[in-house]
Design an enzyme around this catalytic site. Structure first.
Site, PDB file in Angstrom:
ATOM      1  N   LYS A   1       0.818  -1.214   0.000  1.00 56.37           N
ATOM      2  CA  LYS A   1       0.000   0.000   0.000  1.00 56.37           C
ATOM      3  C   LYS A   1       0.853   1.266   0.000  1.00 56.37           C
ATOM      4  O   LYS A   1       0.356   2.344  -0.312  1.00 56.37           O
ATOM      5  CB  LYS A   1      -0.972  -0.015   1.167  1.00 56.37           C
ATOM      6  CG  LYS A   1      -2.045  -1.090   0.997  1.00 56.37           C
ATOM      7  CD  LYS A   1      -3.123  -1.013   2.062  1.00 56.37           C
ATOM      8  CE  LYS A   1      -4.252  -1.993   1.798  1.00 56.37           C
ATOM      9  NZ  LYS A   1      -3.898  -3.386   2.134  1.00 56.37           N
TER      10      LYS A   1
HETATM   11  C1  LIG Z   1      -4.563  -4.533   1.556  1.00 53.84           C
HETATM   12  C2  LIG Z   1      -3.806  -5.809   1.535  1.00 53.84           C
HETATM   13  C3  LIG Z   1      -4.145  -6.871   0.654  1.00 53.84           C
HETATM   14  C4  LIG Z   1      -5.364  -6.816  -0.241  1.00 53.84           C
HETATM   15  O1  LIG Z   1      -5.192  -5.959  -1.349  1.00 53.84           O
HETATM   16  P1  LIG Z   1      -6.461  -5.509  -2.206  1.00 53.84           P
HETATM   17  O2  LIG Z   1      -5.940  -4.513  -3.179  1.00 53.84           O
HETATM   18  O3  LIG Z   1      -7.422  -4.893  -1.220  1.00 53.84           O
HETATM   19  O4  LIG Z   1      -7.026  -6.719  -2.847  1.00 53.84           O
HETATM   20  C5  LIG Z   1      -3.331  -7.996   0.614  1.00 53.84           C
HETATM   21  N1  LIG Z   1      -2.246  -8.104   1.425  1.00 53.84           N
HETATM   22  C6  LIG Z   1      -1.897  -7.118   2.283  1.00 53.84           C
HETATM   23  C7  LIG Z   1      -0.713  -7.314   3.141  1.00 53.84           C
HETATM   24  C8  LIG Z   1      -2.651  -5.934   2.376  1.00 53.84           C
HETATM   25  O5  LIG Z   1      -2.291  -4.968   3.246  1.00 53.84           O
END
Ligand SMILES: *Cc1c(COP(=O)(O)O)cnc(C)c1O
Length: 433
Positions: A107
């Site tokens: 993210k």
């Molecule tokens: C947010 C997150 C996901 C999921 O990603 P999406 O884009 O919401 O499908 C997977 N793994 C981790 C570690 C995350 O923080």
């Protein structure tokens, strides 16, 4: 370029409106009205280019009508300050490590890009942009660190008291500057409800410029396509077909991979891998799409019962459901299977986090049913972020990266908040007076 709402293709707005609004007023998600296709030779040349250079080409193709060359460079340079290497785990299986950023989860890419783009698009003398985020952990830390010190933007993070791991909490409650953390006496859903009520409150929106920085915002979603181009360019040229497996929750990350594919990247197939929150795998196997209450698992960042980016995926396949079901394979796994995968991969010299483990399992199942592929799974977080689960699985202590350990030193600073909207509204109204 204009952006349309997935609920109404006639409703179109500029880039800056799409970014500042986040969600379309009809509750739809914004999508680029045209998806530019990069020339084959350009994509082939990426294997000799660095991550940033690839970024200039891809972001340039999408944003060149709205941003100058130097703005695109500044945006990409600000976002890509850390690497996303592919690491071989087994024959024909690679891990795309997306956890080398400041908060050790993928993210960071979207949050850094989003913060920079918001401050670029903000008209001078306009009101301060107030970014409201409800978090159950990873989003709060990535957004807080992405927006730290950005001019003209203030971030307000709502998190449920006592429901976030110490490490996650420290990553957004110790920063100060333009980051404020509200400790809500409730659960995550209460935080999310408060934020939604604020976006819908006419009085507040008259007074303040409020926006969202979760993955429905194109400024967080689009930049995630960059590491698909980069990873593809680093794979050995075997002539085999390529499949990417993405551990998914809200389905923004996999959607960005499909965007890269639509821009010309020759990915043959996608695997959508989930924990038991399996609304999309069920859909892909033929059921109607049906949101469900979320179930708590060891891969808690994917505990999503109503994946918000689903309309975006459908839109990328021209709303053709059979094409969508043909091109994306869904698999889901229990906590037990997830833990077993962490244990099984460890002797190969690789430590999975619970989310990456789900991606790995999906990739293995796809490849055993479909021989002849090279596969990449996305390792979305550092195993140290989910220390308890990984240490329990492996029965050994993990060494935390310095960046994570450093957060533990900071002093927590929060404003306590009840779950009534009146109290939250009063807090927001007090910001400009
Ligand atoms: C947010 C997150 C996901 C999921 O990603 P999406 O884009 O919401 O499908 C997977 N793994 C981790 C570690 C995350 O923080």
């Amino acid at each position: 370029m204009q952006y349309f709402s997935t609920n109404n293709p006639e409703h179109k707005v500029s880039l800056s409106q799409a970014v500042i609004k986040g969600l379309a007023p009809d509750n739809g998600l914004y999508m680029p009205e045209r998806i530019p296709v990069l020339p084959k030779e350009l994509i082939e040349s990426f294997s000799e280019k660095g991550f940033q250079e690839i970024g200039y080409a891809v972001i340039g193709a999408l944003f060149s009508e709205d941003l100058s060359k130097s703005q695109i460079k500044e945006l990409v340079d600000h976002t890509l300050t850390f690497d996303a290497p592919i690491v071989q785990v087994e024959e024909d299986i690679y891990s795309l490590e997306l956890f080398h950023g400041p908060t050790l989860a993928f993210k960071d890419f979207g949050a850094r890009f989003c913060s920079k783009l918001m401050s670029m698009l903000q008209v001078k003398d306009e009101k301060t942009v107030r970014v409201l985020v409800a978090t159950s952990g990873d989003t709060g830390s990535a957004v807080a660190n992405g927006f730290l010190g950005v001019d003209g933007v203030e971030v307000i993070i709502l998190f449920p008291k006592g429901k976030v791991s110490l490490l996650q909490e420290k990553q957004f409650t110790t920063l100060g500057q333009n980051i404020t953390a509200l400790e809500v006496d409730g659960v995550f859903d209460d935080c999310q409800t408060l934020v939604k009520q604020a976006f819908l409150d006419p009085e507040l929106n008259e007074k303040l410029l409020l926006t969202s920085a979760n993955s429905i915002n194109i400024a967080r979603w689009i930049p995630q396509c960059l590491y698909y181009f980069y990873a593809f360019s680093r794979l050995p040229k075997t002539g085999k077909k390529v499949v990417f497996a993405v551990p998914s929750g809200n389905f923004g990350n996999i959607g960005a991979g499909i965007l890269a594919q639509r821009m010309g990247l020759p990915i043959d197939h996608f695997v959508a891998a989930t924990n038991v929150n399996k609304v999309v795998p069920d859909y892909l196997r033929g059921d109607a799409f049906a949101a469900k209450p979320s179930i708590q698992t060891v891969s808690n960042s994917m505990d999503v019962g109503n994946p918000s980016n689903f309309p975006r995926l459908l839109s990328l396949y021209g709303n053709d459901e059979s094409l969508f079901r043909e091109k994306v394979r869904g698999y889901f796994y229990s906590d037990e299977e997830t833990v077993q995968a962490i244990q099984a991969v460890k002797p190969k010299g690789y430590t999975l986090d619970p989310h990456g483990a789900v991606g790995y399992l999906g990739l293995k199942d796809f490849m055993s049913e479909n021989p002849g592929y090279v596969g990449v799974f996305l390792e979305t977080a550092h195993p140290g972020k989910f220390r308890d689960v990984v240490e329990d699985a492996l029965d050994e202590e993990l060494v935390l990266p310095e960046r994570l350990a450093a957060f533990l030193e900071g002093e927590k600073n929060v404003i306590p908040m009840g779950k009534s909207f009146e109290e939250f509204k009063g807090f927001l109204e007090g910001l400009d007076s």
